[in-house]
Design an enzyme around this catalytic site. Sequence first.
Site, short mmCIF file in Angstrom:
data_model
loop_
_atom_site.label_atom_id
_atom_site.label_comp_id
_atom_site.label_asym_id
_atom_site.label_seq_id
_atom_site.Cartn_x
_atom_site.Cartn_y
_atom_site.Cartn_z
N ASN A 9 0.83 -1.01 0.42
CA ASN A 9 0.11 -0.12 0.00
C ASN A 9 1.37 0.99 0.60
O ASN A 9 1.60 1.83 0.94
CB ASN A 9 -1.04 -0.19 1.52
CG ASN A 9 -1.20 1.33 1.51
OD1 ASN A 9 -1.78 1.64 0.57
ND2 ASN A 9 -2.48 1.12 2.62
N TRP A 10 0.86 1.95 -1.35
CA TRP A 10 1.55 3.30 -1.23
C TRP A 10 1.44 4.25 -0.52
O TRP A 10 1.81 5.96 -0.49
CB TRP A 10 1.91 2.93 -2.60
CG TRP A 10 2.75 2.63 -3.43
CD1 TRP A 10 3.49 0.72 -2.67
CD2 TRP A 10 3.22 2.13 -4.85
NE1 TRP A 10 4.03 0.66 -3.86
CE2 TRP A 10 4.38 0.85 -5.00
CE3 TRP A 10 3.82 3.16 -5.61
CZ2 TRP A 10 4.75 0.23 -6.06
CZ3 TRP A 10 4.04 2.92 -7.27
CH2 TRP A 10 4.71 1.34 -7.31
N LYS A 11 0.17 4.43 -0.41
CA LYS A 11 -0.70 5.37 0.61
C LYS A 11 0.00 6.90 -0.52
O LYS A 11 -0.63 6.76 -1.75
CB LYS A 11 0.06 5.69 1.73
CG LYS A 11 -0.26 4.07 2.64
CD LYS A 11 -0.20 4.14 3.71
CE LYS A 11 -0.07 3.14 5.10
NZ LYS A 11 -0.49 2.94 6.30
N HIS A 94 -9.23 1.16 5.56
CA HIS A 94 -8.40 1.16 6.16
C HIS A 94 -8.07 1.64 6.96
O HIS A 94 -9.18 2.48 7.40
CB HIS A 94 -6.89 1.77 4.61
CG HIS A 94 -5.33 1.15 5.74
ND1 HIS A 94 -5.87 2.50 6.29
CD2 HIS A 94 -5.02 0.76 5.23
CE1 HIS A 94 -4.32 2.42 6.58
NE2 HIS A 94 -3.75 1.57 5.97
N GLU A 96 -6.88 4.38 7.88
CA GLU A 96 -6.17 5.82 8.01
C GLU A 96 -7.50 6.24 6.92
O GLU A 96 -8.14 7.73 7.70
CB GLU A 96 -5.50 5.90 6.71
CG GLU A 96 -4.04 6.05 7.74
CD GLU A 96 -3.02 5.47 6.98
OE1 GLU A 96 -3.09 5.42 5.75
OE2 GLU A 96 -2.11 4.36 7.67
N GLU A 166 -5.21 -5.03 10.44
CA GLU A 166 -3.93 -4.30 10.85
C GLU A 166 -4.33 -2.99 11.99
O GLU A 166 -5.15 -2.21 12.59
CB GLU A 166 -4.38 -3.27 9.61
CG GLU A 166 -3.72 -3.43 8.36
CD GLU A 166 -3.14 -2.42 7.37
OE1 GLU A 166 -2.15 -2.78 7.04
OE2 GLU A 166 -3.89 -1.73 7.16
N GLY A 172 3.35 2.20 10.71
CA GLY A 172 3.80 2.95 11.07
C GLY A 172 5.00 3.72 12.15
O GLY A 172 5.20 4.65 11.79
N SER A 212 3.64 -2.21 9.98
CA SER A 212 5.13 -1.98 10.43
C SER A 212 5.92 -3.49 9.80
O SER A 212 6.76 -4.12 10.75
CB SER A 212 5.72 -1.85 11.55
OG SER A 212 5.10 -0.37 11.70
N GLY A 233 3.10 -0.99 4.59
CA GLY A 233 3.03 0.43 4.24
C GLY A 233 4.76 0.76 3.37
O GLY A 233 5.06 0.63 3.17
N GLY A 234 4.95 1.14 4.32
CA GLY A 234 6.24 2.06 4.75
C GLY A 234 6.99 1.11 3.53
O GLY A 234 8.15 1.57 2.84
P1 13P Z 1 3.18 0.43 7.82
O1 13P Z 1 3.64 -1.28 7.23
O2 13P Z 1 4.05 1.79 7.01
O3 13P Z 1 3.43 0.44 8.60
O4 13P Z 1 1.70 0.83 7.36
C1 13P Z 1 0.87 -0.31 7.22
C2 13P Z 1 -0.17 0.08 6.33
O5 13P Z 1 -0.98 1.03 6.99
C3 13P Z 1 -0.36 -0.87 5.00
O6 13P Z 1 -1.82 -1.25 4.78
#
Ligand code: 13P
Length: 250
Positions: A9-11, A94, A96, A166, A172, A212, A233-234
């Site tokens: 997920n590149w956000k 998600h 967020e 999640e 993050g 993470s 994510g990251g």
């Molecule tokens: P991180 O891997 O940056 O913690 O993010 C997880 C995430 O929200 C994937 O959708």
Amino acid sequence: MRTYYIAGNWKMHMTIPEARSLAKELAGELKGCRHKIMIAPPFTALAAVAEICKKSGILLGAQNMCTEESGAHTGEISVLMLKDLGVDVVILGHSERRHVYGEKDSDINKKVLLALKHGLDVILCVGETLEEREAGKALEISRNQLISGLAGVSEKAMKSVTIAYEPVWAIGTGKTATPEDANEVHADIRACLKDLYSESLAASVTIQYGGSVKPSNARGLMEMEHLDGALVGGASLKAETFVPIALFDA
Ligand code: 13P
């Protein structure tokens, strides 16, 4: 036997040239990868990476979509537009979207039903906040989000649904749930799917872990019985961190 499913997920990262370049790098390095792989660039880069994904077998994901098919919804993106771009799967619910943008379970359920109606696969995200975990409500929150998100989804349609657990406190933050903690929630999600559908359906659903995930912890997480993949994510923003996660050996 469930197939491991690793998704990035590149956000809200990546310009079009950056997205194209990363997608090409991943396509090259993940050739022959035994696991199912998906990348979800921002909307603006979907068209630029669609062709690269198609040729490489990497699935193309979107990070969200509107509750409605079309109409007066300024700034929203419709399921039909995602289909136009060759999107295969959409991430819905998600944390967020839930906690920063106030999406409700009922919105998420509408999106799930709409995506499935139009033939998109869905990754439905669930997970508790730190406050909820500390109050002993981790399982209850994920169950409730699961039950609401899947309302009206038939057992047949569940073939197109992946669940991502999640925990919000692990996203993050560098804090990962221990493999045992994650497995406990995953097992409960599977038990809930059994209650909602059937034992065979519950056994077949892929449940990803997100929060993470990095090369150093991916294998330990994936070794757990009920963890079938990762929503990253990251660490999905660079080939040097995403590739080792995607290529982990079970
Ligand atoms: P991180 O891997 O940056 O913690 O993010 C997880 C995430 O929200 C994937 O959708």
